[in-house]
Design an enzyme around this catalytic site. Structure first.
Site, PDB file in Angstrom:
ATOM      1  N   HIS A  29       0.848  -1.209   0.000  1.00 19.97           N
ATOM      2  CA  HIS A  29       0.000   0.000   0.000  1.00 19.97           C
ATOM      3  C   HIS A  29       0.876   1.248   0.000  1.00 19.97           C
ATOM      4  O   HIS A  29       1.285   1.748   1.049  1.00 19.97           O
ATOM      5  CB  HIS A  29      -0.918  -0.018   1.225  1.00 19.97           C
ATOM      6  CG  HIS A  29      -1.974   1.062   1.202  1.00 19.97           C
ATOM      7  ND1 HIS A  29      -3.298   0.816   1.483  1.00 19.97           N
ATOM      8  CD2 HIS A  29      -1.903   2.395   0.930  1.00 19.97           C
ATOM      9  CE1 HIS A  29      -3.989   1.945   1.390  1.00 19.97           C
ATOM     10  NE2 HIS A  29      -3.151   2.926   1.068  1.00 19.97           N
ATOM     11  N   HIS A  37       1.093   4.987  -2.307  1.00 23.73           N
ATOM     12  CA  HIS A  37       0.591   5.843  -3.388  1.00 23.73           C
ATOM     13  C   HIS A  37       1.772   6.523  -4.068  1.00 23.73           C
ATOM     14  O   HIS A  37       2.572   7.198  -3.406  1.00 23.73           O
ATOM     15  CB  HIS A  37      -0.333   6.924  -2.838  1.00 23.73           C
ATOM     16  CG  HIS A  37      -1.583   6.403  -2.186  1.00 23.73           C
ATOM     17  ND1 HIS A  37      -2.802   6.370  -2.812  1.00 23.73           N
ATOM     18  CD2 HIS A  37      -1.796   5.879  -0.950  1.00 23.73           C
ATOM     19  CE1 HIS A  37      -3.717   5.872  -1.999  1.00 23.73           C
ATOM     20  NE2 HIS A  37      -3.128   5.567  -0.852  1.00 23.73           N
ATOM     21  N   GLY A  56      -9.568   8.311  -1.351  1.00 24.90           N
ATOM     22  CA  GLY A  56     -10.222   9.612  -1.216  1.00 24.90           C
ATOM     23  C   GLY A  56     -11.008   9.765   0.077  1.00 24.90           C
ATOM     24  O   GLY A  56     -10.803   9.027   1.031  1.00 24.90           O
ATOM     25  N   HIS A  91      -9.923   1.492   0.409  1.00 24.11           N
ATOM     26  CA  HIS A  91      -9.674   2.234   1.642  1.00 24.11           C
ATOM     27  C   HIS A  91     -10.990   2.239   2.424  1.00 24.11           C
ATOM     28  O   HIS A  91     -12.006   2.741   1.919  1.00 24.11           O
ATOM     29  CB  HIS A  91      -9.306   3.684   1.347  1.00 24.11           C
ATOM     30  CG  HIS A  91      -7.912   3.888   0.840  1.00 24.11           C
ATOM     31  ND1 HIS A  91      -7.494   3.508  -0.399  1.00 24.11           N
ATOM     32  CD2 HIS A  91      -6.834   4.469   1.442  1.00 24.11           C
ATOM     33  CE1 HIS A  91      -6.220   3.840  -0.556  1.00 24.11           C
ATOM     34  NE2 HIS A  91      -5.789   4.424   0.542  1.00 24.11           N
ATOM     35  N   GLU A  96     -10.914   3.875   7.810  1.00 25.21           N
ATOM     36  CA  GLU A  96      -9.805   4.791   8.077  1.00 25.21           C
ATOM     37  C   GLU A  96     -10.398   6.106   8.598  1.00 25.21           C
ATOM     38  O   GLU A  96     -10.279   6.415   9.779  1.00 25.21           O
ATOM     39  CB  GLU A  96      -9.004   5.027   6.790  1.00 25.21           C
ATOM     40  CG  GLU A  96      -7.828   5.975   6.947  1.00 25.21           C
ATOM     41  CD  GLU A  96      -7.251   6.435   5.599  1.00 25.21           C
ATOM     42  OE1 GLU A  96      -7.959   6.362   4.575  1.00 25.21           O
ATOM     43  OE2 GLU A  96      -6.091   6.907   5.593  1.00 25.21           O
ATOM     44  N   ASP A 140       1.801   3.835   3.023  1.00 26.91           N
ATOM     45  CA  ASP A 140       0.793   4.734   2.446  1.00 26.91           C
ATOM     46  C   ASP A 140       1.465   5.824   1.600  1.00 26.91           C
ATOM     47  O   ASP A 140       1.441   5.746   0.389  1.00 26.91           O
ATOM     48  CB  ASP A 140      -0.081   5.355   3.543  1.00 26.91           C
ATOM     49  CG  ASP A 140      -1.496   5.670   3.062  1.00 26.91           C
ATOM     50  OD1 ASP A 140      -1.849   5.238   1.969  1.00 26.91           O
ATOM     51  OD2 ASP A 140      -2.236   6.343   3.807  1.00 26.91           O
ATOM     52  N   ASP A 141       2.063   6.838   2.262  1.00 28.60           N
ATOM     53  CA  ASP A 141       2.609   8.004   1.550  1.00 28.60           C
ATOM     54  C   ASP A 141       3.936   8.418   2.183  1.00 28.60           C
ATOM     55  O   ASP A 141       3.961   9.300   3.056  1.00 28.60           O
ATOM     56  CB  ASP A 141       1.603   9.160   1.648  1.00 28.60           C
ATOM     57  CG  ASP A 141       0.263   8.798   1.032  1.00 28.60           C
ATOM     58  OD1 ASP A 141       0.204   8.650  -0.210  1.00 28.60           O
ATOM     59  OD2 ASP A 141      -0.711   8.633   1.777  1.00 28.60           O
TER      60      ASP A 141
HETATM   61  N1  ADE Z   1      -4.870   9.054  -0.871  1.00 31.36           N
HETATM   62  C1  ADE Z   1      -3.601   9.085  -0.436  1.00 31.36           C
HETATM   63  N2  ADE Z   1      -3.504   8.643   0.836  1.00 31.36           N
HETATM   64  C2  ADE Z   1      -4.769   8.300   1.201  1.00 31.36           C
HETATM   65  C3  ADE Z   1      -5.334   7.762   2.367  1.00 31.36           C
HETATM   66  N3  ADE Z   1      -4.583   7.478   3.432  1.00 31.36           N
HETATM   67  N4  ADE Z   1      -6.647   7.547   2.403  1.00 31.36           N
HETATM   68  C4  ADE Z   1      -7.426   7.830   1.331  1.00 31.36           C
HETATM   69  N5  ADE Z   1      -6.945   8.328   0.198  1.00 31.36           N
HETATM   70  C5  ADE Z   1      -5.632   8.564   0.134  1.00 31.36           C
HETATM   71 ZN    ZN Z   2      -3.775   4.893   1.032  1.00 28.45          ZN
END
Ligand code: ADE
Ligand code: ZN
Length: 348
Positions: free
Chosen positions: A19, A21, A179, A206, A209, A287-288
């Site tokens: 996971h 992005h 999103g 997703h 969360e 995630d990011d």
């Molecule tokens: N886009 C990027 N990170 C996200 C996240 N944690 N949840 C939903 N959309 C995302």
């Molecule tokens: Zn994500």
């Protein structure tokens, strides 16, 4: 284990990322280069000037609004196919440098096409070709998951799904719904996701969360999904946790992201131990990495430092990732055997 030893252990461990992005995995230095080259308006072309616009800062309120706000800035940088190819190649190289051996990299064609105005199909192909070429030279296997946003039109999801299906031959293996979760049910996307599945794509949503356990229930019962992105708020309903456990639906847990977007107040309060003790199938992910300022190594270190987990527990979670990969059965079994041998050479 001393902090340095733990870091080196996690760094050396062969890893899997399910996971991540692409849009949240860009190098800060590349953003500065692109800003300079294309004259994106900034007070000065310095990494530290740009950082607060694309990364959560220590004194910033942890809210999903602030977290998603970083992506609004990032959308200004996807200026040409060449820039996007560079960003993809660097994301793959950075994962390889962190000793990630298999990665499913997800991206949102709608976001990447914002400025280039290319077709979704062309964009998906460019990203996959650039990512696969970089992987070939850096001892990492990469596959791609195509994301659509809940808060955008279903019609976009439909077009993006078709682009994903058309590019299964260049490494696309799955679809994702991302999103703004609260107030944007997954149900309107169910038919599209099912269409993708019938064409051979796997699905991850997703859910659980930024909204509660009912959102996880919607994903597993009504929409149908192979994995859940996050899913941690399933803990709010014992019945939903039981469904995750009995069906062994893997959760792609990203603890630092959960702290940064305000789902949990701090790392030590994370639901991960409760879900693990309940028998839910856990995988660990970033995630990011740019937005949270982490690598997967950092994330694994934090899990052992802040939560009641051992290095062996983390290795078991990594094995779960191998078992949960969106690969054809034969390839997945090879990946599992490879990781079993590397992580537990004497047997688990
Ligand atoms: N886009 C990027 N990170 C996200 C996240 N944690 N949840 C939903 N959309 C995302
Ligand atoms: Zn994500």
């Amino acid at each position: 284990m001393a902090n340095d030893d733990l870091y080196h252990t996690m760094r050396a461990m062969p890893k899997i990322e399910l996971h991540r992005h692409l849009e949240g995995a860009v190098r800060l230095s590349t953003l500065v280069d692109v800003a300079r080259e294309f004259g994106i308006e900034m007070p000065e072309y310095e990494a530290e000037t740009l950082r607060p616009f694309v990364q959560m800062m220590p004194d910033e309120p942890r809210t999903w609004q602030n977290f998603l706000g970083k992506f609004r800035t990032l959308r200004q940088f996807y200026l040409t196919p060449a820039v996007i190819r560079r960003i993809v190649a660097e994301a793959v190289i950075d994962a390889a440098l962190d000793n990630i051996k298999y990665m499913e990299l997800r991206f949102t064609p709608k976001a990447l096409c914002n400025i280039t105005r290319s077709s979704f199909g062309d964009m998906v192909r460019w990203v996959c070709e650039a990512g696969t070429a970089a992987a070939r030279d850096h001892d990492i296997d990469v596959r791609f998951i195509i994301s659509m946003n809940r808060h955008e039109e279903v019609e976009i999801g439909q077009q993006v799904t078709q682009a994903a299906i058309d590019n299964m031959g260049v490494g696309v293996v799955g679809l994702d719904l991302a999103g703004v979760e609260a107030g944007n049910p997954a149900a309107p996307f169910a038919r599209i996701l099912q269409y993708g599945r019938s064409a051979g794509l796997r699905v991850t949503l997703h859910a659980g969360e930024w909204d509660g356990a009912h959102s996880v229930w919607e994903a597993v019962s009504f929409v149908g999904t192979d994995r859940i992105g996050h899913g941690i708020r399933a803990i709010e309903d014992a019945g939903v946790v039981e469904v995750l456990r009995t069906r062994q639906i893997p959760l792609e847990v990203c603890p630092s992201s959960n702290v940064d977007s305000g789902v949990v107040p701090d790392f030590a309060s994370h639901q991960l131990p409760l879900l693990w003790d309940a028998g839910v199938k856990i995988t660990l992910n970033t995630d990011d990495p740019l937005v949270s300022g982490i690598t997967l190594t950092d994330e694994l270190v934090r899990v052992v430092e802040n939560l009641p987990f051992t290095v062996d527990d983390v290795k078991r979670m990594m094995l779960n990732s191998a078992e949960s990969a969106f690969l054809p059965d034969v390839e997945r079994r090879v990946l599992v055997r490879r990781f079993q041998g590397a992580l537990f050479p004497l047997g688990a």
